[in-house]
Scaffold this motif. Structure first.
Motif, PDB file in Angstrom:
ATOM      1  N   LYS A  50       7.401  -1.014  -2.671  1.00 45.27           N
ATOM      2  CA  LYS A  50       6.205  -1.414  -1.910  1.00 45.27           C
ATOM      3  C   LYS A  50       5.044  -1.717  -2.853  1.00 45.27           C
ATOM      4  N   THR A 110       4.454  -5.628  -2.195  1.00 46.84           N
ATOM      5  CA  THR A 110       3.610  -5.751  -1.006  1.00 46.84           C
ATOM      6  C   THR A 110       2.224  -5.183  -1.290  1.00 46.84           C
ATOM      7  N   GLU A 114       1.064  -3.032   0.854  1.00 45.61           N
ATOM      8  CA  GLU A 114       1.100  -1.787   1.619  1.00 45.61           C
ATOM      9  C   GLU A 114       0.955  -0.579   0.703  1.00 45.61           C
ATOM     10  N   ASN A 115       0.543   0.530   1.287  1.00 35.88           N
ATOM     11  CA  ASN A 115       0.468   1.793   0.573  1.00 35.88           C
ATOM     12  C   ASN A 115       1.889   2.191   0.163  1.00 35.88           C
ATOM     13  N   SER A 150       4.879   6.323   1.906  1.00 38.05           N
ATOM     14  CA  SER A 150       5.249   6.139   3.306  1.00 38.05           C
ATOM     15  C   SER A 150       5.570   7.480   3.952  1.00 38.05           C
TER      16      SER A 150
END
Length: 189
Positions: A144, A148, A150-151, A154
């Motif tokens: 990720k 991406t 995104e953080n 997760s």
């Protein structure tokens, strides 16, 4: 009361016999190293050798009363208090409603937390005495971060179904399908 105070006699006995101290993850009690498997010892790191720091942290932390340390009446009273704190089990008519009920696990009482592992365990006690436990934990997902915005940390869950008289939480791990089936079975009665 700290663990080192509660278990002072046990620790002294083990040390005086020249044995290494292990602390069972299951019972939270100290024992001879040879009496506790490495994977069940809270000092185990997954690598050769034991973590002295973990033993010191355990000794200095507050002792947690576990169900096996309490008599049956105390356990039953604690269970009733927990049942009173949980939301009422609604009439679930189909599998979609059952899955939705499971997805709202954050509304259930927190059974216990493991701050060192960033884990929170939510428990819902069913009318037949079984319990659904959902563990929420964090995991760093490297891809990720690379691919991406995104953080990379997760949130994931593990699902458990605790039958009465279970011995180890790990042995009760299950899946959503089994929990949906259990909810259907409980409400048929």
């Amino acid at each position: 009361m700290k663990n080192k105070e509660k278990f002072a006699k046990d620790i002294l006995e083990i040390a005086c016999n020249g044995d290494a101290i292990a602390v069972s993850k299951t019972t939270g009690k100290p024992n001879r190293c040879g009496n506790v498997g490495c994977e069940d010892c809270m000092r185990y790191t997954g690598r050769p050798g034991c973590a002295e720091k973990r033993l010191r942290e355990w000794a200095e932390s507050e002792c947690i009363e576990r169900p096996q340390d309490m008599d049956k009446e105390m356990v039953d009273a604690a269970m009733e208090d927990e049942r009173a704190a949980q939301p009422e089990l609604p009439r679930l008519k189909n599998n979609e409603q059952r899955k939705e009920f499971l997805s709202k696990y954050r509304d259930w009482p927190v059974w216990f937390e493991v701050p060192q592992a960033d884990e929170v365990y939510y428990r819902y006690i069913l009318p037949d005495g079984t319990a659904i436990v959902i563990c929420e934990y964090k995991q760093y997902v490297e891809w990720k971060e690379k691919y991406t915005d995104e953080n990379p940390e997760s949130t994931y869950t593990k699902l458990y179904l605790l039958e009465p008289e279970y011995h180890h939480l790990h042995d009760c791990e299950t899946n959503e399908t089994a929990l949906v089936r259990k909810l259907m079975e409980v409400q048929k009665k």
